[in-house]
Design an enzyme around this catalytic site. Structure first.
Site, mmCIF file in Angstrom:
data_model
loop_
_atom_site.group_PDB
_atom_site.id
_atom_site.type_symbol
_atom_site.label_atom_id
_atom_site.label_comp_id
_atom_site.label_asym_id
_atom_site.label_seq_id
_atom_site.Cartn_x
_atom_site.Cartn_y
_atom_site.Cartn_z
ATOM 1 N NE ARG A 76 -18.898 -17.130 -4.825
ATOM 2 C CZ ARG A 76 -18.358 -18.336 -5.008
ATOM 3 N NH1 ARG A 76 -17.056 -18.484 -4.995
ATOM 4 N NH2 ARG A 76 -19.117 -19.394 -5.181
ATOM 5 C CG HIS A 131 -15.487 -18.257 -9.219
ATOM 6 N ND1 HIS A 131 -14.715 -17.530 -8.338
ATOM 7 C CD2 HIS A 131 -14.763 -18.345 -10.371
ATOM 8 C CE1 HIS A 131 -13.575 -17.192 -8.933
ATOM 9 N NE2 HIS A 131 -13.581 -17.674 -10.160
ATOM 10 C CE1 TYR A 159 -19.844 -23.071 -4.369
ATOM 11 C CE2 TYR A 159 -20.094 -23.906 -6.599
ATOM 12 C CZ TYR A 159 -19.804 -22.875 -5.734
ATOM 13 O OH TYR A 159 -19.498 -21.645 -6.235
HETATM 14 C C1 LIG Z 1 -2.560 -18.890 -8.407
HETATM 15 C C2 LIG Z 1 -3.965 -19.091 -8.880
HETATM 16 N N1 LIG Z 1 -4.511 -20.324 -8.841
HETATM 17 C C3 LIG Z 1 -5.774 -20.530 -9.258
HETATM 18 C C4 LIG Z 1 -6.540 -19.508 -9.741
HETATM 19 C C5 LIG Z 1 -7.975 -19.756 -10.242
HETATM 20 N N2 LIG Z 1 -8.951 -19.042 -9.401
HETATM 21 C C6 LIG Z 1 -9.443 -17.835 -9.752
HETATM 22 S S1 LIG Z 1 -10.442 -17.172 -8.582
HETATM 23 C C7 LIG Z 1 -10.268 -18.541 -7.582
HETATM 24 C C8 LIG Z 1 -10.945 -18.577 -6.255
HETATM 25 C C9 LIG Z 1 -10.541 -17.385 -5.426
HETATM 26 O O1 LIG Z 1 -11.096 -17.457 -4.156
HETATM 27 P P1 LIG Z 1 -10.894 -16.304 -3.089
HETATM 28 O O2 LIG Z 1 -9.444 -15.961 -2.980
HETATM 29 O O3 LIG Z 1 -11.569 -16.715 -1.850
HETATM 30 O O4 LIG Z 1 -11.603 -15.027 -3.743
HETATM 31 P P2 LIG Z 1 -13.167 -14.829 -4.042
HETATM 32 O O5 LIG Z 1 -13.398 -15.333 -5.435
HETATM 33 O O6 LIG Z 1 -13.940 -15.579 -3.031
HETATM 34 O O7 LIG Z 1 -13.386 -13.361 -3.964
HETATM 35 C C10 LIG Z 1 -9.436 -19.490 -8.185
HETATM 36 C C11 LIG Z 1 -9.062 -20.795 -7.611
HETATM 37 C C12 LIG Z 1 -5.923 -18.237 -9.797
HETATM 38 N N3 LIG Z 1 -6.574 -17.170 -10.292
HETATM 39 N N4 LIG Z 1 -4.658 -18.068 -9.356
#
Ligand SMILES: Cc1ncc(C[n+]2csc(CCOP(=O)(O)OP(=O)(O)O)c2C)c(N)n1
Ligand SMILES: Cc1ncc(C[n+]2csc(CCOP(=O)(O)OP(=O)(O)O)c2C)c(N)n1
Ligand SMILES: [Mg+2]
Ligand SMILES: [Mg+2]
Lengths: 327, 349, 327, 349
Positions: free
Chosen positions: B254, B258, B266
């Protein structure tokens, strides 16, 4: 007309719908070879095969989520929760994914039923006795059905399966084998969702209730008639969401004194919502405060004296009714 | 291997036509450019809410989605960073722009945001925010395929972070036991928000999770669109022929925060630089040309086409209104009746 | 006295408690190096180390469950939910395990705090805007805190951490950086749980509310004073569970006209419970029906015109107040 | 290996004293006999609610719990079929009887049922019914050990069925990432209620799940109490010395129905017969005698002691009252105040 139990009525309703509509299928824990913890689906696997009667892992979120996916594709899933206490494990999937699908996703259909046993009076302890309707009441998109009679159990499960939206179907386990009624064999029973039933006519006051508490209310009404000469109406809501406001208005305007009784704890229970609706719509018709009879605000304890003390009993309804009548 | 049209050219992966090879480039470029345009609109505060980029991950989204068969009714459930997968399935830039800009004509009529929208006809089911939830839901979608004996395949995307959710686990296990025609794409892009992989899981490769579910597991370079296409295509074939679930781990990165607000403080700088040098679009473009699969002119034409399509879509979208306030009502239930809670709204004063 | 935001007040409260009591520790997603999605815990990792500031996987059930286990052992965990919308994923662990522990397990202590952002008005769409207090109100054993001011945010987070029971601490994200107040630097602020605050004195009617809606209520009260000469009292409940019945009784008995305002959907929202309590305890003092102003019964939509339409606005409070005053 | 006291005897497993070897037998016998007595009481309707047996699984519960160190403050969280583990940790037959018979003096004062009770001093934390929940909770318990640098170990039991829950997954992963001193005992007894293993998971051995979490995994014959003790002891040592989580799969068999009401119609008869011949108590008794670790007389004495202890406990328990109705109130919050919801009970009429 043959006598059937509340449980058998549900079984029949499921069976008829599965015969009628091949899109209907069942999924849940131990519903196949075993026929379900309470044997509601006994014989279904043999009749309908394992594509339509699916034993799942212990995964409530997967059960509800998979039902949603299948429903999107045009099937009609009926999920069994072994006890409704475990629906809490699928709370997020249900309230966030399932309930919102139609609204947020351009009309995405998610017709599914989640059925299973609720309720206490059976010495089940805090995790096999819950009456969790209040936990789901505040989620637009869900429907909540709580039958009290065998006829309604059958008529409502059939309507729930035919409904285009997700329906929670709460079967009271205390009633499973205690309620017995004669049901017509030829006539198809279809009870519309969202319509209350006047379980007893009366003029002096009304008790608004649902599920097993209907029987306590009827008992109380009889005692009050006998002992106090009071004429008590009993309204069985049957469906909590959507709520039959018209029927509530009717009984309130007719009787002017209202008792709401439910098995769930008082604080945050459904009686609050009903009180607010009555207050908003029928304030001028109230001759006394709306009274609530409900469980005490504790987790439901196990030992018989404790459970009996915490759960509302007929005597509590009688006492509260007398207070209302005397107001 | 298909016969090689020109002696001097290396063969394309099985199943991929020369037009397909161009399409892969087109969709990756469309993803990249559409997101770049969205960043612009975001800075102009025309995008409502957050903006989530897939910069550097376009190959993983496009290559995997491309492995589905759009003539057979395959369905995928994307994540926030799978704009590319949505485009492959037929979502249009205009739809995406309308969603991001909360327009009345957006697929969700302004009710949901960004790429949270769906069209089962075209074969995509929009996610909700709660991570992991789409795995059980896609288990159900593919269960319907099996019950109806339809030769269709489902695909669901999961981030490295989302593998930690209970919903992921329950859905994976359910699909594995039922041997459903489901391909699970685990996008290992190194981070979940700010959380690096080693704080998310004690395994060093997420493909290791396949063994715990008794399903097939494969890993590929997520920045190599052809590698992605090949492993996913094999997984799709396995699913379609009754072989059950495959967990496909795609290794990618990525490159942005975010969301646009996140400055990635970080992240070690070298790490980012290293992955910038591994850009999936650059790599594929070079390979197309080097292998003689496309000419510079053809690529330029695709780039031009992308920019033009986006420009047209933006122009249309910008002029459109947001939804009428009252359109917030309706549609909670299939048959709103006088008993519907929607009806129970502001009391008449 | 320095000006601090609502967010900074929470940060200070957490910081002070971590300095005061080494049993206090934090766990949640992205709370360490990143300092949390809203930066409430920025700088904590550096100060307190990674034994006391724990970045977790995306596992709300594990976060809440692990907090419970650590709490049993005498620690004082403070969990962050990235958005309270995701607490739904831990619904079963929270309502079944955590909330019941003391009652069912011979006094097993489970002092923990779950804090995080709630609420709308920020174009967050249906899953980043929820105001989920009603989902937890009906669980005995939980406490629910919803501060509106920076002072209360600080005073209540500190009390929540010192409390012996599990506390849900709902921070309104709209207020995070919009509320600014002068807080004393020397004095320690400790606001007791369970006590409402009279945010504005008045005599003609009262608005009972909490969280961000307090500011809408104050705005409405000012407008009503200016334009209609009405004297409107505003009661900020601050804690929903346990509920400050005495304060509710006081304002109802004083003003006789009651408006309850909340951001959550109407059906099944907390206003129902409050209406029922008022009805039970102060029926004779009511000169008009208790009115509710709440969100419409739909999932919260994303587009600004839709969100604004669904969520209650100051104008809605003004309109309902005028209706009440005229009743 | 400890020095062997008598030349002719095979050595006991490391860490196990001759008294320990007898204690293992005692606890297994106590479990078996106590449950048999409970079946009696159940048939007399003196047990309130369901009755859950661990017939045939006593070795798995007792052997694993025995591997903890009761002098170091280790804590375990048992399941419904881990009566044996509770007894090892010091729960008494009287407490268990009181729970099953809903007596006022029961550890939960009649609020919870069967072995759902706890004493952190003695080192057991009672489960709730929701399967999988104790894994995250024990992750938290062991997290407290790590934060405080205490050399203590936690142990949590999970059934084959419960491995399908999201709670199990989230707790395992959390503990694995944090490298917590936790031993996870997966009791593979072939069924979850009526559901056989192959409908619960697509893996044939649950130990395969360890790889998906990046933790150590071992498997043992759950009906061989010494094998159970040995593998668990190694896992406990690993945990105590900072080596993190171990998933221990114990292969055993649930010889009764899920609870007393279940007639096991779904179980092939040969299967049950086969496992009856593999009774853990019989096996261990024979081995004790054959290896000269105990005499027939010693074993008889232990059997007698068990029966006597149970008889005394039953006599005490039977004469006791159920709790007073009003004792249902109180204890929801630490400091019930006038504001507590408990206080907000039946209004004065
Ligand atoms: C159950 C839940 N907990 C927390 C969140 C908040 N949240 C949104 S995206 C994210 C990180 C997601 O990481 P990843 O699954 O690796 O996907 P990426 O963003 O790297 O594509 C978090 C913690 C959420 N959407 N759903
Ligand atoms: C979350 C949840 N879903 C369903 C149940 C109902 N239930 C109780 S025990 C059981 C089977 C458990 O099987 P397993 O984990 O293998 O343990 P065993 O009974 O074999 O010891 C089920 C489905 C439950 N207690 N919790
Ligand atoms: Mg990621
Ligand atoms: Mg089992």
């Amino acid at each position: 007309m043959t006598e059937v139990t509340y449980l058998e009525a549900i079984r029949q309703g499921l069976w008829e719908e599965m015969e009628r509509d091949e899109r209907v299928f069942l999924l849940g824990e131990d519903i196949g070879a075993y026929g379900g913890a309470f044997k509601v689906t006994e014989g279904f696997l043999k009749q309908f095969g394992d594509d339509r009667v699916i034993d799942t892992p212990i995964s409530e979120t997967a059960i509800v989520g998979a039902a949603a996916g299948a429903a999107h594709m045009g099937l009609r899933p009926v999920c069994e929760m072994q006890f409704m206490d475990f629906l809490s494990c699928a709370y997020s999937m249900l309230t966030n994914y399932v309930a919102t699908a139609r609204y947020r996703a351009g009309g995405l259909p998610t017709p599914l039923v989640i059925r299973g046993p609720v309720g206490g009076y059976v010495r089940g302890g805090p995790f096999h006795s819950q009456m969790p309707e209040a936990a789901y009441l505040h989620t637009p998109g869900l429907k909540i059905v709580c039958p009290a009679t065998a006829r309604d159990a059958k008529g409502l499960i059939k309507s729930a399966i035919r409904d285009e939206d997700p329906v929670l179907f709460f079967e009271h386990k205390y009633l499973y084998r205690r309620v017995r009624e004669s049901l017509p064999e030829q006539e198809e029973i279809l009870t519309p969702l969202g319509e209350a039933r006047c379980a007893r006519e009366g003029t002096d006051m009304c008790i608004i209730t649902w599920s097993a508490m209907v029987f306590h209310a009827l008992e109380a009404a009889e005692q009050l008639e006998r002992e106090d000469g009071l004429s008590v109406e009993v309204l069985d809501l049957r469906t909590l969401l959507p709520m039959d406001d018209a029927a509530i208005d009717r009984t309130v305007k007719k009787t002017n004194r209202v008792l709401i009784a439910h098995e769930d704890t008082r604080t945050g229970g459904v009686a609050g919502e009903i009180t607010a609706r009555i207050n908003e719509r029928c304030f001028e018709y109230l001759d006394a405060p709306v009274r609530r009879v409900a469980a005490l605000d504790v987790p439901l304890p196990f030992a018989p004296p404790l459970e009996d003390y915490v759960l509302p009993q007929t005597a509590d309804l009688v006492r509260a009714s007398r207070w209302l009548a005397a107001y | 291997m298909r016969p090689n049209p020109e002696e001097s050219q290396p063969a394309l992966p099985a199943g991929l036509s020369p037009e397909g090879a161009h399409a892969l480039y087109y969709f990756m470029r469309l993803t990249r450019s559409l997101e770049e345009r969205l960043v612009n609109l975001y800075r102009q505060t025309k995008v409502i809410g957050g903006l989530f980029r897939s910069l550097g991950q376009e190959a993983d989204a496009v290559g995997s989605a491309f492995a589905l068969d759009r003539t057979k009714g395959d369905i995928l459930a994307p994540l926030i960073r799978n704009l590319g997968s949505m485009l492959v399935q037929g979502a249009t830039p205009l739809e995406v722009l309308r969603q991001y800009m909360a327009k009345a004509e957006s697929p969700t009529r302004g009710r949901e945001l960004n790429i949270h929208f769906n069209d089962l006809e075209r074969g995509f089911l929009g996610q909700i925010s709660h991570l992991g939830d789409m795995v059980p839901v896609m288990a159900g979608v593919t269960l319907s395929f099996r019950i109806r004996r339809e030769p269709r395949v489902g695909m669901v995307y999961v981030g490295d972070g989302a593998t930690s959710t209970g919903a992921f686990h329950e859905g994976m296990n359910f699909a594995a036991v039922q041997k459903l025609p489901l391909v699970v794409i685990v996008e290992n892009n190194g981070y979940a928000y700010s959380t690096p992989l080693y704080r998310q899981t004690a395994v060093s490769a997420l493909v290791a999770k396949a063994a715990g579910y008794g399903v097939a597991g494969v890993q590929a370079d997520g920045n190599d669109v052809l590698a992605v296409y090949e492993v996913t295509r094999a997984a799709v074939e396995r699913a379609r022929s009754g072989g059950g679930v495959t967990l496909v781990e795609l290794l990618t990165y990525r490159r942005t925060g975010h969301a646009e607000h996140d400055n990635q403080s970080y992240v070690p700088k070298e790490e980012r630089t290293r992955w910038e040098a591994n850009d999936p679009l650059d790599r594929y473009r070079d390979r197309l040309v080097a292998n003689g699969w496309a000419t510079e002119q053809q690529i330029q034409a695709l780039d031009d086409r992308v920019l033009e399509e986006i420009a047209t879509a933006v122009a249309t979208c910008e002029s459109e209104p947001m939804p009428e306030a009252e359109s917030a009502l309706g549609g909670v239930y299939a048959n709103p009746s006088r008993l519907s809670p929607e009806w129970y709204r502001i009391l008449d004063d």
